[in-house]
Design a protein around this motif. Structure first.
Motif, short mmCIF file in Angstrom:
data_model
loop_
_atom_site.label_atom_id
_atom_site.label_comp_id
_atom_site.label_asym_id
_atom_site.label_seq_id
_atom_site.Cartn_x
_atom_site.Cartn_y
_atom_site.Cartn_z
N PHE A 1 5.01 1.48 0.02
CA PHE A 1 4.13 0.48 -0.58
C PHE A 1 3.78 -0.61 0.43
O PHE A 1 2.63 -1.03 0.54
CB PHE A 1 4.82 -0.15 -1.79
CG PHE A 1 4.72 0.67 -3.06
CD1 PHE A 1 4.25 1.97 -3.04
CD2 PHE A 1 5.10 0.12 -4.27
CE1 PHE A 1 4.17 2.73 -4.20
CE2 PHE A 1 5.01 0.86 -5.44
CZ PHE A 1 4.55 2.17 -5.41
N THR B 1 0.13 -1.51 2.10
CA THR B 1 -0.40 -2.87 1.95
C THR B 1 -0.75 -3.47 3.31
O THR B 1 -1.79 -4.12 3.47
CB THR B 1 0.62 -3.76 1.22
OG1 THR B 1 0.88 -3.21 -0.08
CG2 THR B 1 0.10 -5.19 1.09
N THR C 1 -7.60 5.03 -5.43
CA THR C 1 -7.73 3.60 -5.70
C THR C 1 -6.58 3.09 -6.55
O THR C 1 -6.05 2.00 -6.31
CB THR C 1 -9.07 3.31 -6.41
OG1 THR C 1 -10.15 3.84 -5.63
CG2 THR C 1 -9.29 1.82 -6.59
N ASP C 2 -6.18 3.88 -7.54
CA ASP C 2 -5.06 3.48 -8.40
C ASP C 2 -3.78 3.32 -7.59
O ASP C 2 -3.01 2.36 -7.81
CB ASP C 2 -4.85 4.51 -9.51
CG ASP C 2 -5.93 4.45 -10.57
OD1 ASP C 2 -6.65 3.43 -10.62
OD2 ASP C 2 -6.06 5.42 -11.34
N TYR C 3 -3.56 4.22 -6.65
CA TYR C 3 -2.32 4.14 -5.86
C TYR C 3 -2.37 2.95 -4.90
O TYR C 3 -1.37 2.26 -4.71
CB TYR C 3 -2.10 5.43 -5.08
CG TYR C 3 -0.78 5.48 -4.35
CD1 TYR C 3 0.42 5.32 -5.04
CD2 TYR C 3 -0.71 5.65 -2.97
CE1 TYR C 3 1.64 5.36 -4.39
CE2 TYR C 3 0.50 5.68 -2.30
CZ TYR C 3 1.67 5.53 -3.02
OH TYR C 3 2.88 5.55 -2.37
N ASN D 1 -3.94 0.14 -5.44
CA ASN D 1 -3.68 -1.03 -6.28
C ASN D 1 -2.20 -1.16 -6.63
O ASN D 1 -1.64 -2.26 -6.62
CB ASN D 1 -4.51 -0.96 -7.56
CG ASN D 1 -5.75 -1.84 -7.49
OD1 ASN D 1 -5.68 -3.00 -7.10
ND2 ASN D 1 -6.88 -1.28 -7.88
N GLU D 2 -1.58 -0.03 -6.91
CA GLU D 2 -0.15 -0.04 -7.24
C GLU D 2 0.66 -0.57 -6.06
O GLU D 2 1.56 -1.41 -6.22
CB GLU D 2 0.31 1.36 -7.61
CG GLU D 2 1.78 1.43 -8.00
CD GLU D 2 2.25 2.85 -8.31
OE1 GLU D 2 3.44 3.01 -8.65
OE2 GLU D 2 1.44 3.79 -8.20
N CYS D 3 0.35 -0.09 -4.87
CA CYS D 3 1.07 -0.51 -3.66
C CYS D 3 0.89 -2.01 -3.40
O CYS D 3 1.87 -2.74 -3.17
CB CYS D 3 0.58 0.28 -2.44
SG CYS D 3 0.94 2.03 -2.49
N LYS E 1 -0.23 -4.44 -5.40
CA LYS E 1 0.27 -5.33 -6.44
C LYS E 1 1.80 -5.37 -6.45
O LYS E 1 2.41 -6.42 -6.66
CB LYS E 1 -0.24 -4.89 -7.80
CG LYS E 1 -0.03 -5.94 -8.88
CD LYS E 1 -0.90 -5.70 -10.09
CE LYS E 1 -0.78 -6.86 -11.08
NZ LYS E 1 -1.65 -6.71 -12.24
N ASN E 2 2.41 -4.24 -6.19
CA ASN E 2 3.88 -4.19 -6.13
C ASN E 2 4.41 -5.05 -4.99
O ASN E 2 5.45 -5.71 -5.11
CB ASN E 2 4.34 -2.74 -5.96
CG ASN E 2 5.85 -2.61 -5.93
OD1 ASN E 2 6.48 -2.82 -4.89
ND2 ASN E 2 6.43 -2.24 -7.06
N THR E 3 3.67 -5.06 -3.86
CA THR E 3 4.12 -5.78 -2.66
C THR E 3 3.80 -7.26 -2.71
O THR E 3 4.61 -8.10 -2.29
CB THR E 3 3.47 -5.16 -1.41
OG1 THR E 3 3.82 -3.76 -1.34
CG2 THR E 3 3.97 -5.85 -0.14
N SER F 1 -3.75 -7.94 -7.09
CA SER F 1 -4.52 -6.70 -6.97
C SER F 1 -5.30 -6.65 -5.66
O SER F 1 -5.45 -7.66 -4.97
CB SER F 1 -5.50 -6.59 -8.14
OG SER F 1 -6.49 -7.59 -8.04
#
Length: 293
Positions: free
Chosen positions: A187, A191, A219-221, A223-225, A227-229, A233
């Motif tokens: 992640f 980022t 795109t979803d992945y 965003n996941e990376c 936002k998690n970091t 978004s």
């Protein structure tokens, strides 16, 4: 009142320090002792500007107050600051101070150090331990002595290597405060790659989907990376980077909002105006007309 100009001033390395590299030390007790050339240089430093080189300050006595992209920093003894090319900055106070400084352009900077600096930019002032400050200060003094040996056959190589050593010493201190690259999660790596791409292409690429395609992920992945970091978004980071550049141009130049919108990739001027207001809570013209604190 700040002086308005068409473009944010850019100080070229060649005009300020000569070709490629410069190392120096300045002791300022009373401005009344300054000559005309020194006063002109200080006047330039106190006006908001960009540089096309990498700049480092190491205060050895007193405090330097600097504004970097609308944020004021007091850089005290036993601390160091790195300002990367094209950040908008100005000196606020520079008196009763002794400071070592070194500047180097990208062409003379070791590629490995350049990559490290790209990862830590924008950097905040960094406090140093007494031992580390002493080492860097001594290294700066040695580099200054080497810079004066202009008749040495390998003068440029000496200057380049010594300045890169200083850069490495400072960069290593910033790296110590962050997680090592080999310890980053997937992640965090994604980022980091996204932020690097964003810095290069914020003026032309505005959609999360486009950045995901550049990184060969969904795109979803992405965003996941991100936002998690970071807690935010991909769209948030894109907006903030565009808004930062818009603020720079609004505040430090007299280019019209329409011209700024076009430079930042928005042909639809009314849309850009609404976008700026939505993100910042004020209109572009209101931001422009605010007086500096």
């Amino acid at each position: 009142m700040r002086q308005k100009i068409k473009h944010i001033p850019l100080n070229p390395m060649a005009d300020m320090f000569g070709p490629g590299i410069a190392i120096g030390k300045a002791s300022v007790n009373e401005l009344s002792t300054f000559g005309q050339a020194e006063l002109r240089t200080l006047k330039q430093a106190k006006q908001s500007h960009r540089d096309d080189y990498h700049l480092f300050f190491l205060p050895e006595k007193g405090t330097i107050s600097i504004e970097i992209d609308f944020q004021k920093y007091d850089i005290k003894q036993s601390s160091v600051i790195y300002i990367h090319p094209h950040q908008v900055h100005r000196v606020i106070t520079f008196e009763q101070v002794t400071v070592s400084f070194w500047v180097i352009n990208t062409e003379n900077l070791h590629p490995e150090y350049l990559n490290v600096l790209a990862d830590i930019a924008p950097a905040k002032p960094l406090s140093l331990t007494k031992e580390t400050f002493s080492i860097i200060s001594e290294a700066a003094s040695l580099c200054l002595k080497l810079s004066e040996r202009t008749n040495d056959k390998l003068y440029h190589s000496l200057l380049k290597d010594s300045c890169n050593t200083l850069v490495a010493l400072v960069a290593s201190q910033y790296v110590e405060t962050s997680k090592p690259a080999d310890k980053l999660s997937r992640f965090e790596l994604i980022t980091k790659a996204f932020k690097s791409a964003l810095e290069r292409e914020y003026a032309t690429v505005k959609k999360p989907t486009a950045y995901a395609q550049k990184l060969n992920i969904s795109t979803d992945y992405l965003n996941e990376c991100v936002k998690n970091t970071t807690g935010h978004s991909v769209s948030y980071h894109i907006q903030q980077r565009v808004i930062l550049e818009a603020k720079r141009l609004l505040y430090h130049s007299d280019r019209s909002v329409k011209e700024i919108a076009a430079e930042l990739g928005y042909d639809d001027y009314p849309y850009f105006s609404r976008f700026f207001t939505k993100v910042t809570g004020i209109t572009a013209l209101t931001f422009r007309n605010r007086n500096p604190e």
